[in-house]
Enzyme design. Structure first.
Site, PDB file in Angstrom:
ATOM      1  N   LYS A  22       0.834  -1.213   0.000  1.00  0.00           N
ATOM      2  CA  LYS A  22       0.000   0.000   0.000  1.00  0.00           C
ATOM      3  C   LYS A  22       0.866   1.260   0.000  1.00  0.00           C
ATOM      4  O   LYS A  22       0.643   2.175  -0.788  1.00  0.00           O
ATOM      5  CB  LYS A  22      -0.905   0.007   1.238  1.00  0.00           C
ATOM      6  N   ASN A  23       1.837   1.293   0.914  1.00  0.00           N
ATOM      7  CA  ASN A  23       2.584   2.538   1.087  1.00  0.00           C
ATOM      8  C   ASN A  23       3.539   2.834  -0.056  1.00  0.00           C
ATOM      9  O   ASN A  23       4.041   3.946  -0.163  1.00  0.00           O
ATOM     10  CB  ASN A  23       3.309   2.547   2.440  1.00  0.00           C
ATOM     11  N   CYS A 118      -3.468  13.185  12.878  1.00  0.00           N
ATOM     12  CA  CYS A 118      -4.272  11.973  12.802  1.00  0.00           C
ATOM     13  C   CYS A 118      -4.108  11.207  14.096  1.00  0.00           C
ATOM     14  O   CYS A 118      -3.361  11.607  14.974  1.00  0.00           O
ATOM     15  CB  CYS A 118      -3.932  11.141  11.578  1.00  0.00           C
ATOM     16  N   ARG A 123       1.909  14.533  12.993  1.00  0.00           N
ATOM     17  CA  ARG A 123       2.311  14.292  11.605  1.00  0.00           C
ATOM     18  C   ARG A 123       2.360  15.551  10.738  1.00  0.00           C
ATOM     19  O   ARG A 123       1.643  15.670   9.734  1.00  0.00           O
ATOM     20  CB  ARG A 123       1.423  13.228  10.972  1.00  0.00           C
ATOM     21  N   ASP A 308       5.047   0.333  11.824  1.00  0.00           N
ATOM     22  CA  ASP A 308       3.803  -0.235  11.298  1.00  0.00           C
ATOM     23  C   ASP A 308       3.585  -1.696  11.718  1.00  0.00           C
ATOM     24  O   ASP A 308       2.541  -2.275  11.405  1.00  0.00           O
ATOM     25  CB  ASP A 308       3.752  -0.126   9.767  1.00  0.00           C
ATOM     26  N   ARG A 400      -8.604  -0.140   4.816  1.00  0.00           N
ATOM     27  CA  ARG A 400      -7.697   0.830   4.189  1.00  0.00           C
ATOM     28  C   ARG A 400      -6.382   0.162   3.782  1.00  0.00           C
ATOM     29  O   ARG A 400      -5.715   0.638   2.867  1.00  0.00           O
ATOM     30  CB  ARG A 400      -7.387   1.964   5.168  1.00  0.00           C
TER      31      ARG A 400
HETATM   32  C1  EPZ Z   1       4.901   6.661   6.243  1.00  0.00           C
HETATM   33  O1  EPZ Z   1       4.301   7.792   6.850  1.00  0.00           O
HETATM   34  C2  EPZ Z   1       3.828   5.584   6.183  1.00  0.00           C
HETATM   35  N1  EPZ Z   1       2.687   6.065   5.407  1.00  0.00           N
HETATM   36  C3  EPZ Z   1       3.388   5.214   7.593  1.00  0.00           C
HETATM   37  O2  EPZ Z   1       2.471   4.141   7.510  1.00  0.00           O
HETATM   38  C4  EPZ Z   1       4.612   4.770   8.393  1.00  0.00           C
HETATM   39  O3  EPZ Z   1       4.217   4.522   9.718  1.00  0.00           O
HETATM   40  C5  EPZ Z   1       5.694   5.847   8.363  1.00  0.00           C
HETATM   41  O4  EPZ Z   1       6.018   6.195   6.993  1.00  0.00           O
HETATM   42  C6  EPZ Z   1       6.982   5.452   9.061  1.00  0.00           C
HETATM   43  O5  EPZ Z   1       7.485   4.281   8.480  1.00  0.00           O
HETATM   44  C7  EPZ Z   1       2.704   6.044   4.085  1.00  0.00           C
HETATM   45  O6  EPZ Z   1       3.684   5.665   3.446  1.00  0.00           O
HETATM   46  C8  EPZ Z   1       1.463   6.467   3.388  1.00  0.00           C
HETATM   47  P1  EPZ Z   1       7.415   9.848   8.222  1.00  0.00           P
HETATM   48  P2  EPZ Z   1       5.017   9.201   6.800  1.00  0.00           P
HETATM   49  O7  EPZ Z   1       7.415  11.097   7.413  1.00  0.00           O
HETATM   50  O8  EPZ Z   1       5.768   9.301   5.531  1.00  0.00           O
HETATM   51  C9  EPZ Z   1       7.579  13.323  11.520  1.00  0.00           C
HETATM   52  C10 EPZ Z   1       0.437   3.007   7.881  1.00  0.00           C
HETATM   53  O9  EPZ Z   1      -0.103   2.482   8.891  1.00  0.00           O
HETATM   54  N2  EPZ Z   1       7.528  14.297  10.414  1.00  0.00           N
HETATM   55  O10 EPZ Z   1       8.561   8.899   8.052  1.00  0.00           O
HETATM   56  O11 EPZ Z   1       3.998  10.213   7.113  1.00  0.00           O
HETATM   57  C11 EPZ Z   1       6.284  12.503  11.661  1.00  0.00           C
HETATM   58  O12 EPZ Z   1       5.296  13.197  12.355  1.00  0.00           O
HETATM   59  C12 EPZ Z   1       1.107   4.354   7.950  1.00  0.00           C
HETATM   60  O13 EPZ Z   1       0.428   2.459   6.773  1.00  0.00           O
HETATM   61  C13 EPZ Z   1       7.663  15.639  10.678  1.00  0.00           C
HETATM   62  O14 EPZ Z   1       7.815  16.067  11.837  1.00  0.00           O
HETATM   63  O15 EPZ Z   1       6.052   9.058   8.018  1.00  0.00           O
HETATM   64  C14 EPZ Z   1       6.805  11.258  12.364  1.00  0.00           C
HETATM   65  O16 EPZ Z   1       6.882  11.489  13.730  1.00  0.00           O
HETATM   66  C15 EPZ Z   1       0.943   5.015   9.278  1.00  0.00           C
HETATM   67  N3  EPZ Z   1       7.635  16.522   9.626  1.00  0.00           N
HETATM   68  C16 EPZ Z   1       8.218  11.087  11.786  1.00  0.00           C
HETATM   69  O17 EPZ Z   1       8.560  12.363  11.243  1.00  0.00           O
HETATM   70  C17 EPZ Z   1       7.498  16.103   8.340  1.00  0.00           C
HETATM   71  O18 EPZ Z   1       7.472  16.952   7.423  1.00  0.00           O
HETATM   72  C18 EPZ Z   1       8.353  10.053  10.672  1.00  0.00           C
HETATM   73  O19 EPZ Z   1       7.286  10.229   9.749  1.00  0.00           O
HETATM   74  C19 EPZ Z   1       7.360  14.735   8.080  1.00  0.00           C
HETATM   75  C20 EPZ Z   1       7.389  13.841   9.132  1.00  0.00           C
END
Ligand code: EPZ
Length: 422
Positions: A22-23, A118, A123, A308, A400
């Site tokens: 999915k991701n 969320c 996020r 995840d 989802r």
């Molecule tokens: C991706 O989310 C995945 N989603 C998530 O899967 C997964 O948990 C996550 O990566 C970590 O592996 C998709 O690919 C659609 P990050 P993403 O940017 O890209 C912070 C699922 O269940 N951050 O690596 O949003 C953020 O808040 C989902 O399938 C900022 O502060 O994750 C988090 O604490 C849930 N500013 C950390 O970084 C930013 O601009 C890592 O988030 C971006 C992120």
């Protein structure tokens, strides 16, 4: 709203096919916006989220054909009809935000709603926006929308992320491929989905090197062509079923799974006393008798243990022979499954980003409710091992990210069915 009823106790035996991730699929779908030629994605999962992305892309002018039998999605963005992703669409699925970079790179402007927080955490998307600014885009936030413009095109830039972000790394790649000049992404995420996106973009004519390491180099090109790409196997779906077999006991082959994407989980399963073997057709998971051993772990960016799979691993450890400690380092609010698991008799103490799970000899089924995708499936896993019936409400979260969950588990002997809520 549907719910899922599980009568626990049956070991799992057989084979489960693993679909495309999915991701990865969601970002690959967004990549179709970058080229006037068709992008053909094979091994696509058919999920609420990927369907949702199809609707959003259609509203931007992308022509879409889905061939169910072969799991092939054809996306043709001959022309971009709209550059606006409205609040209602981005609110329902955060990954919708990923259309911003490709629209900015191809058309020079886009207006995309901010996703907002969320259930699992705040996020923010500040790293995404800083990357676009570094590439020369003007970014304004107005009434909850990001208005981005780079009317003379994006410029290559050196971008050093202060911490690892999967989404920001992917989004920067999706924009930099059409920028003028070279972009270097430092402290980049190394997830298999990043490599999958780079492979697809390179097949479209992009010039990306280093995906899968913490430094990615991208030489901008003036246009991208069409391509055919096979979506990488879903490591989270794989890990989820592996943890289900570990929890319920049994012997299951996860067909098409990639061991090389799941080393941290394989180590954890080994320490817990679960046999994992890599076979030509996939990964075989076995646990016949004997209790799960307790394990301490923390979530980390790839190649560390994936956030995840944290909820699913916690579900397994609820019936371990001893005490396990779990530290969640990626999201600030990702233990919402703990009180629901406690309804089944699990003993879990949460302090900030740490959870201590004291294994109990058996869980007892109960009605439960979940707040996010991976939390929901952790309740299904716990239900497979619990005595009596567990009913998981709010199944739309599961839909989802897990296709045919009940059918795949039932085919391996689980007593599980979907019911219509009254
Ligand atoms: C991706 O989310 C995945 N989603 C998530 O899967 C997964 O948990 C996550 O990566 C970590 O592996 C998709 O690919 C659609 P990050 P993403 O940017 O890209 C912070 C699922 O269940 N951050 O690596 O949003 C953020 O808040 C989902 O399938 C900022 O502060 O994750 C988090 O604490 C849930 N500013 C950390 O970084 C930013 O601009 C890592 O988030 C971006 C992120």
């Amino acid at each position: 709203m549907d719910r899922i009823a599980i009568t626990g106790g049956a070991p799992l035996k057989g084979a489960i096919p693993i679909y495309g991730a999915k991701n990865s699929a969601l970002k690959l779908q967004a990549a179709a916006l970058l080229s006037p030629d068709p992008l053909i994605l094979d091994n696509m999962p058919d999920l609420a989220d990927t369907r949702f992305m199809v609707q959003l892309l259609a509203s931007l002018g992308v022509e879409i054909t889905w061939i169910k039998e072969t799991r092939t999605l054809r996306l043709h963005a001959a022309e971009i009809g709209s550059t606006i992703a409205p609040y209602d669409q981005v609110r329902k699925m955060r990954a919708s935000f990923n259309v911003l970079g490709p629209l900015l790179a191809r058309v020079g402007h886009a207006t995309v709603s901010l996703p907002g927080g969320c259930a699992i955490g705040a996020r923010p998307v500040d790293l995404h926006l800083k990357a676009f600014e570094a590439m020369g885009a003007d970014i304004h936030i107005e009434q909850g929308y990001v208005k981005a413009a780079a009317l003379r095109g994006l410029k290559g830039a050196e971008i050093a992320f202060p911490f690892v972000s999967v989404g920001a790394t992917e989004h920067a790649m999706l924009a930099a491929v059409l920028a003028h000049g070279d972009t270097v992404l430092k402290n980049a995420a190394r997830e298999p989905e990043i490599v999958d996106l780079a492979d697809c973009l390179n097949a479209m004519g992009a010039r990306i090197e280093g995906a899968g390491t913490d430094e990615i180099g991208i030489r901008g090109v003036t246009s991208l062509k069409g391509a055919a790409h096979r979506v990488v196997a879903d490591r989270i779906e794989t890990g989820t079923y592996a943890l289900a077999v570990a929890t319920a006991g049994g012997d299951v082959l996860l067909e098409g799974a990639r061991a090389d994407h799941l080393q941290a989980l394989i180590e954890l399963l080994g320490a817990a006393g679960v046999a994992v073997e890599s076979e030509p057709r996939g990964l075989r998971i076995r646990r016949n008798g004997g209790r799960i051993q307790p394990v301490d772990f923390e979530t980390e960016p790839h190649p560390g243990f994936p956030t995840d799979l944290q909820a699913q691993a916690m579900a397994m450890l609820c019936s371990a022979d001893g005490r396990s400690r779990i530290r969640e380092t990626i999201f600030e609010n990702r233990f919402m499954h703990a009180p629901e698991l406690a309804r089944l008799g699990a003993q879990i103490a949460v302090h900030g980003n740490e959870a201590v799970v004291t294994g109990v000899e058996r869980l007892i089924g109960a009605p439960v409710m979940a707040t996010d995708l991976r939390a929901s499936v952790s309740l299904v896993i716990a239900g497979l091992a619990a005595e009596g019936q567990t009913v998981v409400n709010r199944v739309y979260h599961l839909d989802r990210g897990f296709e045919k969950l009940e059918a795949k588990l039932a085919a391996c002997g689980a007593q599980i069915e979907r019911q219509k809520e009254d």
